[in-house]
Scaffold this motif. Structure first.
Motif, PDB file in Angstrom:
ATOM      1  N   GLU A  27       2.446  28.843  -4.571  1.00  0.00           N
ATOM      2  CA  GLU A  27       1.393  27.837  -4.490  1.00  0.00           C
ATOM      3  C   GLU A  27       0.190  28.166  -5.370  1.00  0.00           C
ATOM      4  N   LYS A  31      -1.005  25.853  -8.541  1.00  0.00           N
ATOM      5  CA  LYS A  31      -2.318  25.201  -8.586  1.00  0.00           C
ATOM      6  C   LYS A  31      -3.133  25.676  -9.789  1.00  0.00           C
ATOM      7  N   ASP A  57       0.291  23.856   1.364  1.00  0.00           N
ATOM      8  CA  ASP A  57       0.519  25.301   1.256  1.00  0.00           C
ATOM      9  C   ASP A  57       2.016  25.568   1.138  1.00  0.00           C
ATOM     10  N   SER A  59       5.266  27.384  -1.464  1.00  0.00           N
ATOM     11  CA  SER A  59       5.731  27.286  -2.846  1.00  0.00           C
ATOM     12  C   SER A  59       6.300  25.903  -3.140  1.00  0.00           C
TER      13      SER A  59
END
Length: 78
Positions: A27, A31, A57, A59
């Protein structure tokens, strides 16, 4: 072997395409990459993230992350 002219060497290369990467992208990394591709435009990055339906939240898959890149204003996947 380079010092002996009588020795010959052959190199064989084997290349195999294993298809697209199926490993999940963490994650935080996902991002960060999306924010970098949005050139720091946090609103555009968040909008692309939510429009693709990526989780808040956990992967994500590389394919779904690529879909989010395509929704950025310049539409380029990096």
């Amino acid at each position: 072997m380079a010092s002996n002219a009588k020795l010959q060497v052959r190199t064989v290369v084997h290349l195999a395409d294993c298809g697209p990467d199926a490993d999940p992208v963490p994650e935080v990394s996902a991002k960060q990459h999306l924010m970098q591709a949005a050139e720091g435009d946090k609103d555009a990055a968040q909008r692309a993230w939510s429009e693709v339906g990526l989780p808040e939240d956990g992967s994500v898959t590389a394919r779904r992350l690529a879909s989010a890149f395509a929704l950025l204003p310049d539409g380029e996947a990096t």
